[in-house]
Design a protein around this motif. Structure first.
Motif, short mmCIF file in Angstrom:
data_model
loop_
_atom_site.label_atom_id
_atom_site.label_comp_id
_atom_site.label_asym_id
_atom_site.label_seq_id
_atom_site.Cartn_x
_atom_site.Cartn_y
_atom_site.Cartn_z
N GLY A 65 13.59 26.20 33.71
CA GLY A 65 14.16 24.93 33.27
C GLY A 65 15.65 25.02 33.02
N THR A 66 16.29 26.11 33.45
CA THR A 66 17.71 26.29 33.19
C THR A 66 18.55 25.25 33.93
OG1 THR A 66 19.53 27.86 33.12
CG2 THR A 66 18.12 27.95 35.04
N VAL A 67 19.72 24.94 33.40
CA VAL A 67 20.64 24.04 34.07
C VAL A 67 21.80 24.83 34.68
CG1 VAL A 67 20.06 22.05 32.67
CG2 VAL A 67 21.89 23.57 31.91
#
Length: 69
Positions: A65-67
């Motif tokens: 879920g990293t940006v």
């Protein structure tokens, strides 16, 4: 907590362009990232080498879920 040599993937490092390469994982750590034409570091007896040609590896990016990146 084995040792795995993942060979042939497109490696996307945290900095720099992607390249065809190898990633060695020892236990829970990335032990080596290198280009495919470089020799693979010597792996211990019992290590597993996996042909991951056609796959993409993002060493160090562990949060789905990293940006980042």
């Amino acid at each position: 907590n084995g040792v795995y040599g993942l060979r042939g993937a497109t490696v996307h490092p945290a900095s720099g362009p992607a390249f065809a390469g190898t990633v060695v994982v020892k236990g829970k750590e990335i032990a080596h990232v290198g280009k495919l034409d470089e020799p693979l570091p010597e792996l211990p007896v019992g290590a597993t080498t996996v042909d991951v040609t056609g796959r993409h590896l993002f060493p160090g990016m562990i949060d789905a879920g990293t940006v980042l990146g």
